[in-house]
Write an enzyme that holds these catalytic residues in place. Structure first.
Site, PDB file in Angstrom:
ATOM      1  N   LYS A  13      -8.087  -5.796  10.526  1.00 46.71           N
ATOM      2  CA  LYS A  13      -9.271  -5.146   9.742  1.00 46.71           C
ATOM      3  C   LYS A  13      -9.219  -6.002   8.358  1.00 46.71           C
ATOM      4  O   LYS A  13     -10.277  -6.443   7.999  1.00 46.71           O
ATOM      5  CB  LYS A  13      -8.836  -3.743   9.462  1.00 46.71           C
ATOM      6  CG  LYS A  13      -9.063  -2.776  10.791  1.00 46.71           C
ATOM      7  CD  LYS A  13      -8.927  -1.504  10.413  1.00 46.71           C
ATOM      8  CE  LYS A  13      -7.398  -0.857   9.702  1.00 46.71           C
ATOM      9  NZ  LYS A  13      -6.398  -1.214  10.549  1.00 46.71           N
ATOM     10  N   ARG A  88     -10.884   7.230   7.822  1.00 46.60           N
ATOM     11  CA  ARG A  88      -9.731   7.237   8.722  1.00 46.60           C
ATOM     12  C   ARG A  88      -9.554   8.623   9.665  1.00 46.60           C
ATOM     13  O   ARG A  88      -8.577   8.631  10.316  1.00 46.60           O
ATOM     14  CB  ARG A  88      -8.339   6.942   8.041  1.00 46.60           C
ATOM     15  CG  ARG A  88      -7.616   5.729   8.607  1.00 46.60           C
ATOM     16  CD  ARG A  88      -6.379   5.777   7.782  1.00 46.60           C
ATOM     17  NE  ARG A  88      -5.496   4.878   8.182  1.00 46.60           N
ATOM     18  CZ  ARG A  88      -5.249   3.634   7.639  1.00 46.60           C
ATOM     19  NH1 ARG A  88      -6.256   3.311   6.700  1.00 46.60           N
ATOM     20  NH2 ARG A  88      -4.386   2.585   8.068  1.00 46.60           N
ATOM     21  N   ARG A 127       3.804 -10.223  10.357  1.00 47.44           N
ATOM     22  CA  ARG A 127       3.167 -10.089   9.350  1.00 47.44           C
ATOM     23  C   ARG A 127       3.698 -10.327   8.044  1.00 47.44           C
ATOM     24  O   ARG A 127       4.926  -9.841   7.790  1.00 47.44           O
ATOM     25  CB  ARG A 127       2.369  -8.837   9.040  1.00 47.44           C
ATOM     26  CG  ARG A 127       1.520  -8.720   7.691  1.00 47.44           C
ATOM     27  CD  ARG A 127       0.526  -7.800   7.751  1.00 47.44           C
ATOM     28  NE  ARG A 127       0.810  -6.457   8.010  1.00 47.44           N
ATOM     29  CZ  ARG A 127       0.186  -5.379   8.055  1.00 47.44           C
ATOM     30  NH1 ARG A 127      -1.306  -5.548   7.970  1.00 47.44           N
ATOM     31  NH2 ARG A 127       0.700  -4.352   8.285  1.00 47.44           N
ATOM     32  N   ARG A 160       5.930  -5.756   4.814  1.00 50.56           N
ATOM     33  CA  ARG A 160       5.497  -4.662   4.118  1.00 50.56           C
ATOM     34  C   ARG A 160       6.659  -3.477   4.860  1.00 50.56           C
ATOM     35  O   ARG A 160       7.097  -3.571   5.751  1.00 50.56           O
ATOM     36  CB  ARG A 160       4.178  -4.177   4.574  1.00 50.56           C
ATOM     37  CG  ARG A 160       3.202  -4.219   3.857  1.00 50.56           C
ATOM     38  CD  ARG A 160       1.715  -4.143   4.214  1.00 50.56           C
ATOM     39  NE  ARG A 160       1.404  -2.830   4.909  1.00 50.56           N
ATOM     40  CZ  ARG A 160       0.310  -2.665   5.391  1.00 50.56           C
ATOM     41  NH1 ARG A 160      -0.759  -3.316   5.356  1.00 50.56           N
ATOM     42  NH2 ARG A 160       0.003  -1.445   6.101  1.00 50.56           N
ATOM     43  N   ARG A 171       2.494   4.982  13.125  1.00 53.18           N
ATOM     44  CA  ARG A 171       1.120   4.866  12.779  1.00 53.18           C
ATOM     45  C   ARG A 171       0.325   4.638  13.831  1.00 53.18           C
ATOM     46  O   ARG A 171      -0.721   4.975  13.640  1.00 53.18           O
ATOM     47  CB  ARG A 171       1.358   3.436  11.760  1.00 53.18           C
ATOM     48  CG  ARG A 171       1.940   3.368  10.622  1.00 53.18           C
ATOM     49  CD  ARG A 171       2.205   2.186  10.065  1.00 53.18           C
ATOM     50  NE  ARG A 171       1.037   1.318   9.668  1.00 53.18           N
ATOM     51  CZ  ARG A 171       1.560   0.056   9.537  1.00 53.18           C
ATOM     52  NH1 ARG A 171       2.326  -0.425   9.455  1.00 53.18           N
ATOM     53  NH2 ARG A 171       0.002  -0.724   9.061  1.00 53.18           N
TER      54      ARG A 171
HETATM   55  P1  AP5 Z   1      -4.198  -7.355   9.295  1.00 56.17           P
HETATM   56  O1  AP5 Z   1      -5.475  -8.088   8.909  1.00 56.17           O
HETATM   57  O2  AP5 Z   1      -3.231  -7.169   8.212  1.00 56.17           O
HETATM   58  O3  AP5 Z   1      -4.431  -6.230   9.998  1.00 56.17           O
HETATM   59  P2  AP5 Z   1      -4.743  -4.662   9.575  1.00 56.17           P
HETATM   60  O4  AP5 Z   1      -5.727  -3.980  10.529  1.00 56.17           O
HETATM   61  O5  AP5 Z   1      -5.580  -4.671   8.473  1.00 56.17           O
HETATM   62  O6  AP5 Z   1      -3.554  -3.734   9.636  1.00 56.17           O
HETATM   63  P3  AP5 Z   1      -3.007  -2.805   8.333  1.00 56.17           P
HETATM   64  O7  AP5 Z   1      -1.441  -2.655   8.819  1.00 56.17           O
HETATM   65  O8  AP5 Z   1      -3.307  -3.353   7.200  1.00 56.17           O
HETATM   66  O9  AP5 Z   1      -3.677  -1.653   8.946  1.00 56.17           O
HETATM   67  P4  AP5 Z   1      -3.453  -0.031   8.708  1.00 56.17           P
HETATM   68  O10 AP5 Z   1      -4.652   0.372   8.854  1.00 56.17           O
HETATM   69  O11 AP5 Z   1      -2.187   0.418   9.296  1.00 56.17           O
HETATM   70  O12 AP5 Z   1      -2.828  -0.300   7.167  1.00 56.17           O
HETATM   71  P5  AP5 Z   1      -3.439   0.073   5.817  1.00 56.17           P
HETATM   72  O13 AP5 Z   1      -2.982  -0.791   4.760  1.00 56.17           O
HETATM   73  O14 AP5 Z   1      -5.005   0.309   5.637  1.00 56.17           O
HETATM   74  O15 AP5 Z   1      -3.491  -8.366  10.636  1.00 56.17           O
HETATM   75  C1  AP5 Z   1      -2.064  -7.824  11.107  1.00 56.17           C
HETATM   76  C2  AP5 Z   1      -1.166  -8.993  11.173  1.00 56.17           C
HETATM   77  O16 AP5 Z   1      -1.958  -9.896  12.422  1.00 56.17           O
HETATM   78  C3  AP5 Z   1      -1.286 -10.123  10.192  1.00 56.17           C
HETATM   79  O17 AP5 Z   1       0.005 -10.759  10.138  1.00 56.17           O
HETATM   80  C4  AP5 Z   1      -2.454 -11.185  10.400  1.00 56.17           C
HETATM   81  O18 AP5 Z   1      -1.943 -12.353   9.825  1.00 56.17           O
HETATM   82  C5  AP5 Z   1      -2.233 -10.992  11.958  1.00 56.17           C
HETATM   83  N1  AP5 Z   1      -3.457 -11.348  12.664  1.00 56.17           N
HETATM   84  C6  AP5 Z   1      -4.668 -10.967  12.343  1.00 56.17           C
HETATM   85  N2  AP5 Z   1      -5.704 -11.427  13.053  1.00 56.17           N
HETATM   86  C7  AP5 Z   1      -5.062 -12.018  13.880  1.00 56.17           C
HETATM   87  C8  AP5 Z   1      -5.393 -12.684  15.177  1.00 56.17           C
HETATM   88  N3  AP5 Z   1      -6.870 -12.554  15.725  1.00 56.17           N
HETATM   89  N4  AP5 Z   1      -4.682 -13.415  16.048  1.00 56.17           N
HETATM   90  C9  AP5 Z   1      -3.291 -13.247  15.699  1.00 56.17           C
HETATM   91  N5  AP5 Z   1      -2.913 -12.636  14.439  1.00 56.17           N
HETATM   92  C10 AP5 Z   1      -3.697 -12.002  13.639  1.00 56.17           C
HETATM   93  O19 AP5 Z   1      -2.839   1.643   5.368  1.00 56.17           O
HETATM   94  C11 AP5 Z   1      -1.525   1.535   5.198  1.00 56.17           C
HETATM   95  C12 AP5 Z   1      -1.188   3.063   5.020  1.00 56.17           C
HETATM   96  O20 AP5 Z   1      -1.951   3.677   3.961  1.00 56.17           O
HETATM   97  C13 AP5 Z   1      -1.424   4.302   6.157  1.00 56.17           C
HETATM   98  O21 AP5 Z   1      -0.624   4.278   7.178  1.00 56.17           O
HETATM   99  C14 AP5 Z   1      -1.761   5.456   5.488  1.00 56.17           C
HETATM  100  O22 AP5 Z   1      -0.592   6.047   5.063  1.00 56.17           O
HETATM  101  C15 AP5 Z   1      -2.273   4.919   4.008  1.00 56.17           C
HETATM  102  N6  AP5 Z   1      -3.743   5.033   4.001  1.00 56.17           N
HETATM  103  C16 AP5 Z   1      -4.717   3.873   3.787  1.00 56.17           C
HETATM  104  N7  AP5 Z   1      -5.933   4.352   3.954  1.00 56.17           N
HETATM  105  C17 AP5 Z   1      -6.034   5.728   4.048  1.00 56.17           C
HETATM  106  C18 AP5 Z   1      -6.889   6.719   4.309  1.00 56.17           C
HETATM  107  N8  AP5 Z   1      -8.321   6.405   4.304  1.00 56.17           N
HETATM  108  N9  AP5 Z   1      -6.591   7.995   4.452  1.00 56.17           N
HETATM  109  C19 AP5 Z   1      -5.358   8.191   4.503  1.00 56.17           C
HETATM  110  N10 AP5 Z   1      -4.197   7.579   4.371  1.00 56.17           N
HETATM  111  C20 AP5 Z   1      -4.441   6.062   4.328  1.00 56.17           C
HETATM  112 MG    MG Z   2      -4.989  -3.966   6.175  1.00 60.22          MG
END
Ligand code: AP5
Ligand code: MG
Length: 213
Positions: A13, A88, A127, A160, A171
Site C-alpha cells: 500500500k 481499517r 523490509r 520496523r 497483524r
Molecule cells: P509496503 O509498501 O511497505 O507495504 P504496506 O502495505 O504499506 O505495509 P505496512 O506494513 O506499512 O502496512 P500496515 O498496514 O501493516 O502498516 P501501517 O504502517 O499502515 O511494502 C512492504 C514490503 O514489501 C517493503 O519492503 C516493500 O519494499 C516490498 N514490496 C512492495 N511492493 C512489492 C512488490 N510488488 N514486490 C516485491 N516487494 C514489494 O500501520 C502500522 C500500525 O499502525 C498498525 O498495525 C496499527 O497498529 C496502526 N494503525 C495504522 N493505521 C491505523 C488505523 N487506521 N486504525 C488503527 N490502527 C492503525
Molecule cells: Mg505502509
C-alpha cells in the site's frame, strides 16, 4: 481525486501510494506513518499508539478517526489525497463517509492490493525503512544502492519494530478480522478496484494507473 488503498500489512500500500501521490500530485496520507512520527517525537498520542502497534493490534478508533479527519481538512487536500492504512475498520469507513457526505464529496476509488498471506511474512522480514525520510526498501526485491543507506537522503535504514514474524502474524489476524470486511463495504458502493499485488512493483503501479485513467 480521492483514493483509498486497501490490502494486508505488507501488500505494498505504502509503496504504491507514494507513486500515486507523485503522479497525480496529491498528498500521501498514511496513519501508520503519522503514528510512527508521533512515537519518534515522544508525544502523548505516540505513547498511546505504541502500546497497540508493538503488539500488532489496531490503535482504537477514538484516537485514529479525529486525527485523520483533521489531516484531510488541510489546504493541501483540496484536490484530493491517497489514504494508506485508513480506513481499517467499518466504523472508520463510516466516519469518513459521513464527513465527506457533509461537504458533498466522495471517494473515487478503493484499490485493493491483493497479496496472499504466504508472501507477506517474507516481505516484512526483508523490509527496511529510512529513519529520516520514510522511504521503504526490500533487501531482495527493492534493495538500496548502498547496503543499509537510503538512496534519497543517505540516512540509516532500519527494520520496523512491528515487522518481527510473531507480530506480523498478529497483524495478519487483525487484518482478516477487522479490515478485510471493507472489501465488501466498498464493493457495495461500486468503487472497489482489485490489483494483483504479487507482480513486480512497476507492474502493480501500471495496473493501478490503468484502472484510474
Ligand atoms: P509496503 O509498501 O511497505 O507495504 P504496506 O502495505 O504499506 O505495509 P505496512 O506494513 O506499512 O502496512 P500496515 O498496514 O501493516 O502498516 P501501517 O504502517 O499502515 O511494502 C512492504 C514490503 O514489501 C517493503 O519492503 C516493500 O519494499 C516490498 N514490496 C512492495 N511492493 C512489492 C512488490 N510488488 N514486490 C516485491 N516487494 C514489494 O500501520 C502500522 C500500525 O499502525 C498498525 O498495525 C496499527 O497498529 C496502526 N494503525 C495504522 N493505521 C491505523 C488505523 N487506521 N486504525 C488503527 N490502527 C492503525
Ligand atoms: Mg505502509
Amino acid at each position: 481525486m480521492k483514493i483509498i488503498m486497501l490490502g494486508a500489512p505488507g501488500a505494498g500500500k505504502g509503496t504504491q501510494a507514494k507513486k500515486i501521490a507523485e503522479k497525480y500530485q496529491i498528498p500521501h496520507i498514511s496513519t501508520g506513518d503519522i503514528f510512527r512520527a508521533n512515537i519518534k517525537n515522544g508525544t502523548e498520542l505516540g505513547k498511546k499508539a505504541k502500546s497497540y502497534m508493538d503488539q500488532g493490534q489496531l490503535v482504537p478508533d477514538e484516537l485514529t478517526v479525529d486525527l485523520l479527519m483533521d489531516r484531510v481538512k488541510n489546504e493541501d487536500c483540496k484536490n484530493g489525497y491517497v489514504l494508506d492504512g485508513f480506513p481499517r475498520t467499518i466504523p472508520q469507513a463510516e466516519a469518513l463517509e459521513d464527513a465527506l457526505n457533509k461537504t458533498g464529496d466522495k471517494i473515487d476509488y478503493a484499490i485493493n492490493v491483493d497479496v496472499p498471506d504466504e508472501n507477506i511474512i517474507n516481505r516484512m522480514s526483508g523490509r527496511r525503512a529510512c529513519v529520516k525520510c520514510g522511504a521503504t526498501y526490500h533487501l531482495v526485491h527493492i534493495p538500496p544502492k548502498t547496503e543499509n543507506i537510503c538512496d534519497n537522503c543517505g540516512s540509516e535504514l532500519i527494520l520496523r519494530d512491528d515487522d518481527k514474524p510473531e507480530t506480523v502474524k498478529n497483524r495478519l489476524g487483525v487484518y482478516h478480522d477487522q479490515t478485510q470486511p471493507l472489501i465488501d463495504f466498498y464493493t457495495e458502493k461500486g468503487i472497489l478496484k482489485e490489483v494483483d499485488g504479487t507482480q513486480k512493483m512497476e507492474d502493480v503501479f501500471e495496473a493501478i494507473t490503468a484502472l484510474i485513467n
